[in-house]
Design a protein around this motif. Structure first.
Motif, mmCIF file in Angstrom:
data_model
loop_
_atom_site.group_PDB
_atom_site.id
_atom_site.type_symbol
_atom_site.label_atom_id
_atom_site.label_comp_id
_atom_site.label_asym_id
_atom_site.label_seq_id
_atom_site.Cartn_x
_atom_site.Cartn_y
_atom_site.Cartn_z
ATOM 1 N N ILE A 340 -52.231 -26.070 -38.148
ATOM 2 C CA ILE A 340 -52.923 -27.033 -37.801
ATOM 3 C C ILE A 340 -54.356 -27.886 -38.618
ATOM 4 O O ILE A 340 -54.591 -28.893 -38.930
ATOM 5 C CB ILE A 340 -53.614 -27.520 -36.467
ATOM 6 N N ASP A 341 -54.701 -26.239 -38.944
ATOM 7 C CA ASP A 341 -56.637 -26.730 -39.100
ATOM 8 C C ASP A 341 -55.914 -25.980 -41.046
ATOM 9 O O ASP A 341 -57.115 -26.368 -41.236
ATOM 10 C CB ASP A 341 -57.392 -25.593 -38.925
ATOM 11 N N LEU A 342 -55.163 -25.986 -41.645
ATOM 12 C CA LEU A 342 -54.938 -25.424 -43.054
ATOM 13 C C LEU A 342 -54.515 -26.471 -44.101
ATOM 14 O O LEU A 342 -53.625 -26.393 -44.895
ATOM 15 C CB LEU A 342 -54.174 -24.693 -43.179
ATOM 16 N N GLY A 343 -54.483 -27.813 -43.738
ATOM 17 C CA GLY A 343 -54.035 -29.475 -44.410
ATOM 18 C C GLY A 343 -55.228 -29.287 -45.648
ATOM 19 O O GLY A 343 -56.350 -28.293 -46.321
ATOM 20 N N ASP A 344 -54.619 -29.290 -46.539
ATOM 21 C CA ASP A 344 -54.950 -29.934 -47.855
ATOM 22 C C ASP A 344 -54.810 -31.494 -48.775
ATOM 23 O O ASP A 344 -54.168 -31.589 -49.841
ATOM 24 C CB ASP A 344 -54.875 -29.048 -48.660
ATOM 25 N N PRO A 345 -55.940 -32.547 -48.095
ATOM 26 C CA PRO A 345 -55.387 -34.148 -48.772
ATOM 27 C C PRO A 345 -55.442 -33.662 -50.473
ATOM 28 O O PRO A 345 -54.478 -34.894 -50.710
ATOM 29 C CB PRO A 345 -56.372 -34.759 -48.040
ATOM 30 N N SER A 346 -56.299 -33.391 -50.604
ATOM 31 C CA SER A 346 -56.359 -33.451 -52.094
ATOM 32 C C SER A 346 -55.191 -32.208 -52.900
ATOM 33 O O SER A 346 -55.193 -31.756 -54.836
ATOM 34 C CB SER A 346 -57.490 -33.129 -52.718
ATOM 35 N N SER A 347 -54.361 -31.633 -52.147
ATOM 36 C CA SER A 347 -53.735 -30.626 -52.989
ATOM 37 C C SER A 347 -52.736 -31.725 -54.299
ATOM 38 O O SER A 347 -51.742 -32.327 -54.276
ATOM 39 C CB SER A 347 -52.479 -29.626 -52.097
ATOM 40 N N PRO A 348 -53.006 -30.968 -55.541
ATOM 41 C CA PRO A 348 -52.069 -32.065 -57.012
ATOM 42 C C PRO A 348 -50.313 -31.448 -56.148
ATOM 43 O O PRO A 348 -50.007 -31.797 -56.878
ATOM 44 C CB PRO A 348 -52.650 -30.728 -57.498
ATOM 45 N N HIS A 349 -50.577 -30.684 -55.527
ATOM 46 C CA HIS A 349 -48.770 -30.729 -55.369
ATOM 47 C C HIS A 349 -48.566 -31.567 -54.024
ATOM 48 O O HIS A 349 -47.111 -31.534 -53.651
ATOM 49 C CB HIS A 349 -48.674 -28.968 -55.071
ATOM 50 N N GLY A 350 -49.031 -32.413 -53.530
ATOM 51 C CA GLY A 350 -48.970 -33.471 -52.620
ATOM 52 C C GLY A 350 -49.685 -32.710 -51.144
ATOM 53 O O GLY A 350 -49.169 -31.463 -51.445
ATOM 54 N N ALA A 351 -50.370 -33.332 -50.542
ATOM 55 C CA ALA A 351 -50.535 -33.371 -48.690
ATOM 56 C C ALA A 351 -50.111 -32.196 -48.457
ATOM 57 O O ALA A 351 -50.175 -31.106 -47.554
ATOM 58 C CB ALA A 351 -51.423 -34.331 -48.929
ATOM 59 N N ILE A 352 -48.495 -33.049 -48.066
ATOM 60 C CA ILE A 352 -47.389 -31.443 -47.643
ATOM 61 C C ILE A 352 -47.441 -30.015 -48.155
ATOM 62 O O ILE A 352 -46.265 -29.510 -47.811
ATOM 63 C CB ILE A 352 -45.609 -32.625 -47.973
ATOM 64 N N HIS A 353 -48.111 -29.871 -49.825
ATOM 65 C CA HIS A 353 -47.976 -29.073 -49.875
ATOM 66 C C HIS A 353 -49.494 -27.789 -50.115
ATOM 67 O O HIS A 353 -49.592 -28.181 -50.880
ATOM 68 C CB HIS A 353 -47.122 -28.888 -50.969
ATOM 69 N N PRO A 354 -49.863 -27.775 -48.759
ATOM 70 C CA PRO A 354 -51.055 -26.859 -48.451
ATOM 71 C C PRO A 354 -51.491 -26.008 -49.340
ATOM 72 O O PRO A 354 -50.594 -25.019 -49.194
ATOM 73 C CB PRO A 354 -51.899 -26.785 -47.049
ATOM 74 N N ARG A 355 -52.268 -25.885 -50.597
ATOM 75 C CA ARG A 355 -53.036 -24.244 -51.305
ATOM 76 C C ARG A 355 -52.771 -22.981 -50.109
ATOM 77 O O ARG A 355 -53.429 -21.919 -50.537
ATOM 78 C CB ARG A 355 -53.846 -25.106 -51.956
ATOM 79 N N ARG A 356 -53.577 -23.749 -49.037
ATOM 80 C CA ARG A 356 -54.598 -22.203 -48.285
ATOM 81 C C ARG A 356 -53.398 -21.205 -47.663
ATOM 82 O O ARG A 356 -52.857 -20.989 -46.031
ATOM 83 C CB ARG A 356 -55.425 -23.431 -47.163
ATOM 84 N N LYS A 357 -52.356 -20.634 -48.493
ATOM 85 C CA LYS A 357 -51.309 -20.149 -48.163
ATOM 86 C C LYS A 357 -51.766 -18.900 -47.427
ATOM 87 O O LYS A 357 -50.939 -17.623 -46.944
ATOM 88 C CB LYS A 357 -50.530 -19.901 -49.623
ATOM 89 N N GLN A 358 -53.381 -17.930 -48.399
ATOM 90 C CA GLN A 358 -53.630 -16.774 -47.708
ATOM 91 C C GLN A 358 -53.965 -16.651 -45.816
ATOM 92 O O GLN A 358 -53.637 -16.012 -46.003
ATOM 93 C CB GLN A 358 -55.484 -17.009 -48.460
ATOM 94 N N GLU A 359 -54.168 -17.524 -46.051
ATOM 95 C CA GLU A 359 -55.033 -17.770 -44.088
ATOM 96 C C GLU A 359 -53.495 -17.787 -43.720
ATOM 97 O O GLU A 359 -52.844 -17.352 -42.330
ATOM 98 C CB GLU A 359 -55.738 -19.148 -43.946
ATOM 99 N N VAL A 360 -52.482 -18.788 -43.891
ATOM 100 C CA VAL A 360 -50.850 -18.736 -43.375
ATOM 101 C C VAL A 360 -50.421 -17.306 -43.466
ATOM 102 O O VAL A 360 -50.600 -16.435 -42.076
ATOM 103 C CB VAL A 360 -50.037 -19.929 -43.550
#
Length: 530
Positions: A340-360
């Motif tokens: 819920i805290d790992l959003g990524d509005p400026s992801s170059p792959h679209g905001a639906i694809h957040p880049r914070r996968k390390q934390e996930v």
């Protein structure tokens, strides 16, 4: 077709039984399976580092279709094995085989999202050389109308030791899955690099849960055993999926999951749901039904299952949908992690694809350490988890005020604090709490302070019928334990929750879990009954 007939009676193994793989360690018996001449006597000899004295041989006789399954004796964690498979005429040698824990990673695009797309990709990919007994494999995206016995590899190898060479550095949704890799890497490190970890990814972006489900899973009216089925009741859990998607229902089960039915796994890791967000009620049934069916089909009743609750993203359907995902958490040995805290509005792959996968991946590994490895001492594997809600009436600045005390499960709220979401707009100037008033409206609460691992809120709303936290598509402010926020990799955000003073009996994904007592039948002060 369903049965792969042996070509020219030649000895053959499926694609993903190959050198460099991890086979499941004890207590399970790893399996070597494949095809040979009908009724052929096939043997597999397991040999550690060339010492014939320790070699172990197991046998199987192929059936009339030439199919054989050899059950190896259960092995402790270790690496450096060879396996010699022979039917007496032909032989196949598998080298650099390890025994450890094997995980099946599946789902849609956030599982397919590859290492090259994640934050800090070049350093993370370079670092991958340091985990030789983390082994990687990725299935190709294929469809089928009948259950298949093999599936090709998406990578230019079948199994590889973790290394930069194993990563596709061009395709953002190629291989290796970032969610799967970071989960495996963090788990590998937590197990002191002593247990080889095999990661087999079989996923396809944009797909609904129904595509990964067998016909039995889709026909299951008990929703995986999570609720009783009354034959006279109108069935609302049935075939609500559309058939206009390609792939269609069951096709990925047939082509991308069924081929692994003989493989032994410790657990599965799942990141999916975005494609089902328009029908939370259906998902709350289909998802647990799929998990239960996988366990039955694989004959792995204790298969642990870990999933990601959908990340912050501006879609009004998602708050209720996240709650529907949790229907699966009623099943044994199922863990989930919040994003819920790992959003990524400026992801170059679209905001639906957040880049914070390390934390996930880190959070998934913590859930596994608790549920699969039963680690206890001081392991914090979830965010602050609501335990109780208490109300008191008072006055503040001469106004009538209701004070709300939220207490949490011991150990989950150490160092409780709020922290802004990445790239937030209002940030923590607005708190992520709402209360339900007597008119049925959810009202934001903006006065809050942490006292002794509890959250103390205050509001001018007098009669409070419910409390919600982070029940929005993209919360700007979150509650954490540990230190810092989304990018500090120590604390974990609290997952969204809803509490009702008068539960209606309806699940929270309906948006109608809290009853509003009618004006003509208003109870006494609701705070008296709590």
């Amino acid at each position: 077709g369903n049965v792969a007939e042996t070509v020219n009676n030649e000895l053959r193994l499926p694609t993903f039984l190959d050198s460099h793989m991890v086979l499941q360690r004890a207590p399970l018996s790893a399996r070597i399976w494949g095809w040979a001449a009908p009724n052929a006597n096939v043997s597999a000899t397991l040999d550690a580092s060339g010492t014939v004295s320790t070699a172990k041989t197991a046998f199987s006789i192929a059936d009339e279709h030439g199919e054989f399954i050899i059950h190896l004796p259960p092995q402790p964690a270790g690496s450096g094995y060879t396996i010699h498979v022979t039917d007496g005429t032909n032989s196949i040698d598998l080298e650099d085989i390890a025994f450890g824990d094997v995980y099946l990673c599946s789902g849609q695009s956030n599982m397919q999202f590859s290492m090259v797309s994640s934050f800090n990709a070049s350093a993370e990919i370079a670092d991958s050389i340091n985990y030789p007994n983390l082994r990687l494999a990725t299935a190709e995206r294929v469809v089928a109308d009948t259950p298949q016995s093999d599936v090709p590899s998406k990578a230019n190898y079948t199994w590889s030791r973790s290394s930069p060479e194993a990563m596709d550095t061009k395709d953002p949704f190629g291989y290796v899955s970032a969610t799967c890799y970071f989960f495996g890497r963090e788990l590998y490190k937590a197990l002191n690099s002593e247990v080889p970890i095999g990661l087999l990814t079989s996923c396809w972006g944009g797909q609904k849960v129904e595509t990964f489900s067998s016909p039995d899973a889709l026909a299951d009216k008990t929703c995986g055993g999570t609720r009783p089925f009354n034959k006279n009741e109108q069935d609302n859990n049935g075939d609500s999926f559309s058939t206009d998607v390609n792939p269609q229902a069951m096709q990925l089960w047939n082509a991308m999951i069924h081929p692994f039915i003989n493989m032994r796994f410790t657990g599965a890791v799942w990141y999916q749901g975005e494609a089902n967000a328009d029908n939370a009620a259906s998902y709350a049934c289909r998802f647990p039904a799929m998990i239960t069916d996988w366990r039955e089909k694989f004959d792995l009743p204790d298969l642990s299952f870990f999933f990601v609750q959908l990340a912050a993203f501006s879609d009004a359907r998602w708050p209720n949908f996240r709650s529907a995902q949790l229907a699966a958490a009623q099943l044994p040995k199922v863990g989930y992690v919040t994003a819920i805290d790992l959003g990524d509005p400026s992801s170059p792959h679209g905001a639906i694809h957040p880049r914070r996968k390390q934390e996930v991946g880190r959070r998934l590994s913590l859930s596994a350490r608790s549920i699969q490895y039963e680690e206890r001492e001081g392991l914090v594997y979830a965010g602050p988890t609501l335990a109780g809600v208490q109300f008191t009436h008072g006055t503040s600045n001469e106004e009538s005020t209701t004070f709300i005390r939220l207490s949490f499960v011991p150990g989950t709220a150490d160092n409780l604090h709020t922290m802004q979401a990445p790239e937030c707009d209002k940030c923590c100037s607005e708190l992520p709490f709402q209360v339900l008033d007597i008119t049925g409206k959810w009202v934001t609460v903006n006065n809050g302070v942490v006292i002794n691992s509890e959250m103390h809120l205050s509001t001018n709303t007098s009669a409070i019928l419910g409390v919600r936290y982070a029940w929005e598509a993209y919360p700007q402010c979150l509650m954490y334990n540990g230190q810092g926020g989304a990018d500090d990799h120590t604390g974990i955000a609290a997952a969204p929750f809803e509490w009702c003073a008068y539960p209606s009996g309806k699940p929270s994904w309906t948006g109608e879990a809290c009853n509003i007592p009618g004006s003509n039948a208003a109870p006494e002060d609701p705070f008296e009954v709590l």
